[in-house]
Write a protein that holds these residues in place. Structure first.
Motif, short mmCIF file in Angstrom:
data_model
loop_
_atom_site.label_atom_id
_atom_site.label_comp_id
_atom_site.label_asym_id
_atom_site.label_seq_id
_atom_site.Cartn_x
_atom_site.Cartn_y
_atom_site.Cartn_z
N GLY A 200 -14.79 -66.96 -22.59
CA GLY A 200 -14.95 -65.51 -22.39
C GLY A 200 -14.00 -64.89 -21.12
N ARG A 201 -12.72 -65.55 -21.03
CA ARG A 201 -11.94 -64.81 -19.98
C ARG A 201 -10.67 -64.06 -20.43
N LYS A 202 -10.32 -63.31 -19.74
CA LYS A 202 -9.11 -62.40 -20.03
C LYS A 202 -7.94 -63.52 -19.48
N VAL A 203 -7.37 -63.97 -20.70
CA VAL A 203 -6.40 -65.14 -20.31
C VAL A 203 -5.14 -64.83 -20.23
N ALA A 216 -5.80 -72.37 -30.36
CA ALA A 216 -6.86 -73.26 -30.38
C ALA A 216 -8.23 -72.65 -29.57
N TYR A 217 -7.65 -71.89 -28.49
CA TYR A 217 -8.74 -71.47 -27.55
C TYR A 217 -9.45 -70.53 -28.26
N GLN A 218 -9.02 -69.52 -29.22
CA GLN A 218 -9.59 -68.60 -29.94
C GLN A 218 -10.34 -69.27 -30.92
N GLN A 219 -10.01 -70.38 -31.60
CA GLN A 219 -10.76 -71.10 -32.61
C GLN A 219 -11.94 -71.74 -32.03
N LYS A 220 -11.81 -71.92 -30.61
CA LYS A 220 -13.08 -72.56 -29.97
C LYS A 220 -13.92 -71.61 -29.55
N ASN A 221 -13.37 -70.38 -28.94
CA ASN A 221 -14.24 -69.46 -28.17
C ASN A 221 -14.37 -68.29 -28.82
N GLY A 222 -13.56 -68.04 -29.91
CA GLY A 222 -13.90 -66.66 -30.75
C GLY A 222 -12.80 -66.01 -30.29
N GLN A 223 -12.69 -64.72 -30.77
CA GLN A 223 -11.57 -63.75 -30.72
C GLN A 223 -11.58 -63.50 -29.31
N ALA A 224 -10.63 -63.55 -28.41
CA ALA A 224 -10.62 -63.58 -26.93
C ALA A 224 -9.33 -62.38 -26.70
N ASP A 225 -9.33 -62.06 -25.54
CA ASP A 225 -8.28 -61.22 -24.81
C ASP A 225 -7.36 -61.92 -24.23
N TYR A 226 -6.36 -62.56 -25.19
CA TYR A 226 -5.30 -63.57 -24.74
C TYR A 226 -4.04 -63.03 -24.52
N TRP A 227 -3.53 -63.03 -23.62
CA TRP A 227 -1.95 -62.39 -23.14
C TRP A 227 -1.09 -63.50 -23.12
N GLY A 228 0.27 -63.42 -23.27
CA GLY A 228 0.96 -64.38 -23.18
C GLY A 228 2.53 -63.93 -22.36
N ILE A 229 3.07 -64.70 -21.62
CA ILE A 229 4.37 -64.76 -20.96
C ILE A 229 5.30 -65.65 -21.33
N GLU A 230 6.39 -65.42 -22.14
CA GLU A 230 7.23 -66.57 -22.64
C GLU A 230 8.61 -65.95 -22.45
N HIS A 242 -0.82 -65.16 -32.47
CA HIS A 242 -2.29 -65.62 -31.88
C HIS A 242 -2.62 -65.05 -30.54
N CYS A 243 -1.53 -64.17 -29.76
CA CYS A 243 -1.83 -63.50 -28.64
C CYS A 243 -2.13 -61.99 -28.90
N GLN A 244 -3.03 -61.06 -28.04
CA GLN A 244 -3.12 -59.66 -28.27
C GLN A 244 -1.86 -59.26 -27.51
#
Length: 400
Positions: A200-203, A216-230, A242-244
Motif C-alpha cells: 500500500g505504498r507510493k513506491v 512482482a510487487y503489484q502481483q503481490k499487493n494489487g495495483q499500486a502507485d508505482y513509479w520508476g527512475i531508470e 509495469h509502472c504508472q
C-alpha cells in the motif's frame, strides 16, 4: 590517386592494417581536431546532405553520431535487452575526435569500435552517442537506402586478411548463452527485497530496469502507485508496462526542486543501485529531507567483505567482471559496518533486513584463513567469519 583533389592526403600503408588499427592510427597521428568523418572505403554516396545531417545531430561533448545498434561485450549484434551495449557503427560516423581520445582506441577488424563502446557503457556515458535512423539503415546490407550505400566490398575481402571464421563459430555459442542470461536478468527480481517493501505504498524504484520488481510487487499487493527512475532509456520504455510512471534520468543530477516534487513517495527502492552511484551518502541524506515521516528506503547492497572478494584480493586477483560482486560498473563498496554507517549518517535507522547467504562450498577453504587474519589483528574472529558469508544485504531504513 589523391593528387587531383585539393586538401586530400593519401597515407598509404605497405600492408593492410585493417579497420580498427587504421582509425586508431589516424586519430593518434594526424593531428585531427573537431568533428571528424569516418567512412569505409566501400561506402557509396547516393545523394548530398548526409554530412549536414550528421553535423546537426552531433553536440559538443558527444562521442559521435551515426548508426547506433546494440551488441554484447564481444561486439556481436543482439536484440536490445537490459545491459546491452550501445554501439556506434563505424562505416559512416561523425565523431568529436577530442572525445574519442578520452576513451580506448578502436581495435581489430571485426567490430572495431567494441573497446570504446564498452568503455562508454561501463562509465554510464552511452548517451554521448547520437543515433540517426537513416544511418543505421544505410550501413546495413540489403536495405532501401537514403543517403549512402554500404556495398560490402572492403579491403579485407580482397586481401584475404579477415580470418575470424573459427573465432566467430566459437563465439556463436557464447552469444546464445549470453542472450539467455541477459533475458533471465531482465525478468528477474530479488524476492528478499520484495518482502521488505510494505504494501500500500507510493513506491519510487530507482534503477527500475525493465520493471520486473514493479510487476512482482503489484502481483503481490494489487495495483499500486508505482513509479520508476531508470538511467537506460530503452529499459525505461519497457518498464512503463509495469509502472504508472517511468522517468529516464540520472537521479544524482536532480535539483532540490525536482527532488521535493517526489515528497509524495513514501517508499524508495534501490535494488543493487547504491553501489553504482557517485555519492550515495549524499543522495540518501537528500532523500531523508523530503521523505514523509511514514516513509522508508528499501535497498539491497552487495557485500564487499564477502569471502570470495577477500580471497581474490589476497592473491592479487582483483579483477572486474560483467556482473556480480566485482561488477565493473560498481563505483562504491560497502561492508555490513560501512553500510549501516551510511544510513545512520544520512538520518535513518535500520528497521528490518538481513544478510543473503547462499550455498557456496568453496568458501570452506577460505573461511579458516579469514578467521586467522582476524585473530592476528585482535578482531572477533567469529564476527569476521559471519561478515564474510553474505553475498549481499537487504535492509529497510526509516527516518531516525
Amino acid at each position: 590517386m589523391a593528387a587531383g583533389f585539393e586538401g586530400v592526403q593519401l597515407h598509404a600503408m605497405e600492408y593492410n592494417i585493417h579497420h580498427g588499427p587504421g582509425m586508431a592510427w589516424a586519430i593518434q597521428n594526424l593531428g585531427l581536431t573537431g568533428p571528424v568523418l569516418f567512412m569505409d572505403t566501400d561506402i557509396v554516396v547516393l545523394r548530398a546532405g548526409f554530412i549536414e545531417e550528421l553535423l546537426a545531430a552531433l553536440r559538443p561533448g558527444d562521442y559521435g553520431a551515426g548508426g547506433v545498434a546494440y551488441v554484447n561485450r564481444d561486439g556481436f549484434d543482439i536484440e536490445y535487452a537490459y545491459g546491452a551495449i550501445a554501439y556506434l557503427h563505424p562505416p559512416c560516423m561523425l565523431c568529436n575526435v577530442e572525445v574519442m581520445r578520452e576513451y580506448p582506441m578502436p581495435i581489430k577488424h571485426g567490430a572495431p569500435m567494441v573497446a570504446p563502446m564498452r568503455a562508454l557503457h561501463d562509465a554510464g556515458k552511452s548517451d554521448l552517442l547520437r543515433n540517426l535512423p537513416w544511418c543505421a539503415n544505410d550501413v546495413l546490407m540489403g536495405t532501401k537506402k537514403v543517403f549512402i550505400d554500404h556495398i560490402g566490398q572492403g579491403t579485407s575481402t580482397r586481401t584475404g586478411g579477415y580470418h575470424l571464421e573459427e573465432w566467430m563459430a566459437e563465439m556463436a555459442e557464447k552469444r546464445k548463452r549470453e542472450a539467455a542470461e541477459m533475458a533471465a536478468r531482465a525478468g528477474s527480481y530479488n524476492p528478499d527485497l520484495l518482502n521488505l517493501m510494505p504494501a500500500g505504498r507510493k513506491v519510487l524504484e530507482v534503477g527500475c530496469s525493465t520493471g520486473a520488481l514493479a510487476q512482482a510487487y503489484q502481483q503481490k499487493n494489487g495495483q499500486a502507485d508505482y513509479w520508476g527512475i531508470e538511467f537506460d532509456p530503452k529499459a525505461a520504455e519497457i518498464a512503463k508496462r509495469h509502472c504508472q510512471q517511468v522517468t529516464a534520468l540520472d537521479v544524482e543530477g536532480m535539483s532540490d526542486k525536482e527532488l521535493a516534487e517526489l515528497s509524495t513517495r513514501n517508499c524508495w527502492v534501490f535494488g543493487d543501485v547504491l553501489e553504482h552511484l557517485r555519492d550515495p551518502w549524499r543522495l540518501l541524506a537528500r532523500i531523508r529531507k523530503v521523505l514523509p515521516p511514514d516513509g522508508c528506503v528499501v535497498a539491497s547492497i552487495p557485500n564487499a567483505q564477502h569471502w570470495s572478494v577477500q580471497a581474490k584480493l589476497a592473491i592479487g586477483d582483483f579483477r572486474y567482471t560483467d556482473g556480480g560482486l566485482m561488477d565493473r560498473t560498481h563505483l562504491r563498496w560497502f561492508t555490513r559496518v560501512t553500510m549501516l554507517e551510511m544510513f545512520q549518517n544520512a538520518g535513518f535507522r535500520i528497521e528490518a533486513g538481513g544478510p543473503r547467504i547462499f550455498n557456496e562450498p568453496a568458501r570452506d577453504r577460505a573461511l579458516p584463513a579469514i578467521r586467522m587474519m582476524a585473530e592476528a589483528l585482535g578482531i572477533d574472529p567469529q564476527q569476521a567469519v559471519n561478515d564474510a558469508l553474505p553475498l549481499q544485504y537487504v535492509v529497510r531504513a526509516v527516518p531516525a
